[in-house]
Design a protein around this motif. Sequence first.
Motif, PDB file in Angstrom:
ATOM      1  N   LYS A  28      -9.840 -12.637  -7.450  1.00  0.00           N
ATOM      2  CA  LYS A  28     -11.312 -13.597  -7.638  1.00  0.00           C
ATOM      3  C   LYS A  28     -11.405 -13.396  -9.424  1.00  0.00           C
ATOM      4  O   LYS A  28     -11.639 -14.259 -10.039  1.00  0.00           O
ATOM      5  N   LEU A  48      -6.921  -1.487   4.736  1.00  0.00           N
ATOM      6  CA  LEU A  48      -8.237  -2.469   4.696  1.00  0.00           C
ATOM      7  C   LEU A  48      -8.762  -2.383   3.315  1.00  0.00           C
ATOM      8  O   LEU A  48      -8.924  -3.347   2.818  1.00  0.00           O
ATOM      9  N   SER A  49      -8.701  -1.334   2.540  1.00  0.00           N
ATOM     10  CA  SER A  49      -9.267  -1.140   1.312  1.00  0.00           C
ATOM     11  C   SER A  49      -8.649  -1.765   0.272  1.00  0.00           C
ATOM     12  O   SER A  49      -9.048  -2.533  -0.722  1.00  0.00           O
ATOM     13  N   ASP A  50      -7.264  -1.549   0.326  1.00  0.00           N
ATOM     14  CA  ASP A  50      -6.101  -2.398  -0.523  1.00  0.00           C
ATOM     15  C   ASP A  50      -6.546  -3.978  -0.407  1.00  0.00           C
ATOM     16  O   ASP A  50      -6.378  -4.635  -1.218  1.00  0.00           O
ATOM     17  N   TRP A  51      -6.528  -4.314   0.844  1.00  0.00           N
ATOM     18  CA  TRP A  51      -6.966  -5.754   1.129  1.00  0.00           C
ATOM     19  C   TRP A  51      -7.944  -6.269   0.134  1.00  0.00           C
ATOM     20  O   TRP A  51      -7.777  -7.380  -0.535  1.00  0.00           O
ATOM     21  N   ARG A  52      -9.058  -5.632   0.183  1.00  0.00           N
ATOM     22  CA  ARG A  52     -10.265  -5.924  -0.319  1.00  0.00           C
ATOM     23  C   ARG A  52     -10.185  -5.828  -1.855  1.00  0.00           C
ATOM     24  O   ARG A  52     -10.429  -6.696  -2.781  1.00  0.00           O
ATOM     25  N   LEU A  53      -9.271  -4.689  -2.248  1.00  0.00           N
ATOM     26  CA  LEU A  53      -8.932  -4.625  -3.649  1.00  0.00           C
ATOM     27  C   LEU A  53      -8.381  -5.802  -4.234  1.00  0.00           C
ATOM     28  O   LEU A  53      -8.554  -6.453  -5.407  1.00  0.00           O
ATOM     29  N   GLN A  55      -7.610   2.849   7.088  1.00  0.00           N
ATOM     30  CA  GLN A  55      -8.980   2.323   6.252  1.00  0.00           C
ATOM     31  C   GLN A  55      -8.134   2.121   4.540  1.00  0.00           C
ATOM     32  O   GLN A  55      -9.042   1.159   3.934  1.00  0.00           O
ATOM     33  N   SER A 106       0.826  -1.112   0.101  1.00  0.00           N
ATOM     34  CA  SER A 106      -0.060   0.084   0.023  1.00  0.00           C
ATOM     35  C   SER A 106       0.987   1.375   0.132  1.00  0.00           C
ATOM     36  O   SER A 106       0.650   2.231  -0.664  1.00  0.00           O
ATOM     37  N   TYR A 127      -8.169  -8.824  -2.971  1.00  0.00           N
ATOM     38  CA  TYR A 127      -8.958  -9.981  -2.911  1.00  0.00           C
ATOM     39  C   TYR A 127      -9.840 -10.079  -4.249  1.00  0.00           C
ATOM     40  O   TYR A 127     -10.041 -11.239  -4.837  1.00  0.00           O
ATOM     41  N   GLN A 128     -10.239  -8.884  -4.477  1.00  0.00           N
ATOM     42  CA  GLN A 128     -11.347  -8.952  -5.697  1.00  0.00           C
ATOM     43  C   GLN A 128     -10.502  -8.887  -6.898  1.00  0.00           C
ATOM     44  O   GLN A 128     -11.004  -9.794  -7.809  1.00  0.00           O
TER      45      GLN A 128
END
Length: 403
Positions: free
Chosen positions: A204, A193-198, A190, A60, A200-201
Amino acid sequence: MTSRERTLLSALGISQFGDFIYLVAINVYIYRLTGSASAVAVLWIISPVVSLVIKSFAGSWVDRSDLRRLLIQTDLLRAFLIGILPFLPLSMLYIDLIALAVIKAVVEPATLTYVATLVPQTDRISFNAYRSLITSGAFLIGPALAGGLLYIASADLAIWLNAISFLVSAVLLMRLPHFSASIERGMKLQDVLSDWRLVYQFSKDARYMTGLYILAMLMMIATLALDTQEVVFLQRSIGLSETDYGLLMSLTGIGSVTGSWFVARYAKTLSVRTLLTIGYTFVAIGYMLYAVADSFSIVCTGFLLLGCFHAFAGTGFLTFQQTNIPLHLMGRFTSLYGVGVSLLQIIAIVSIGLLGDIWSIRFSTILFAGLLVIVTICFLGMVLLPRKQRYFTTEEVKEEQHA
């Protein structure tokens, strides 16, 4: 190759030579200072343990930074931290080494992203091959130079030479342009955390690329575990001497230089898929020969294959990453997956050692070599899928490829 690419290659190469000198010198320095094998072993654990924490947010930071400035600053800081090592008491010395491990966890994704940004897609195989060639040369010359310095001078001088190499690298990087992988600036919790979700997406959406990446990391972990038991295996199971081991390391280095030169020479005609297929196939064969060997000649054959074809596999996989991971995500993706890699590295290193003590070093070596072969077969099966050809071009990744 452009002047910018040559400058970047020189900066990375000089620091690489320094690293190999430092690798020998710091082990000797710690052992002379403490007389403890455990104290030396701690050196090998510091980096993966630190990576478990730092890489969770390092990407990040990297993706929101001016990459050139970050690399220059880390080179200067490493030069300082390494330069003061000989003056530190033991307690402070390990704090210094932890700080260096933190910087390394940041530098790895930053370097990968900066190379992908500066070097055009069509030049990446050639650039990565020459970088591998320099690394192979450093592997051959660096330890020999360190040994000479330890013989005629001291470990201090070898350590200071590494510090100087980072200063030279920083000066060369100052001649290169500024690049940033993202227009975003600043970093809060935040954002991480947003980067982790990014990531992950993206994982996928890019299931094929992510699957290959994970398999490649598993192969790397297996080879690292095998490498940690190399000396013990060769002496206990095959009965080789330390002189034999030194000769094997030299032959491996020669094989690595040869393989890297070949890839660099024919970079324009070798595809990424070809490099991956040939490289990982013969690396797996080399490790299996090593695991079942009962003579110096068989071990020698295995080590030559490893040295030569690691260059193919490494160049191919590095180019594959730079092509298929978007620049604005490259630091975050590689760092977050690096957390899992570091954890598995620790588990694998401990496991192969325990299995060697409980049963035999031959059993643990064959087991891990067998696991490596199985993962390699899965990896090659995915690489050779005809409909996935577009992932192995040197053209920039398109979003629809990840569907």
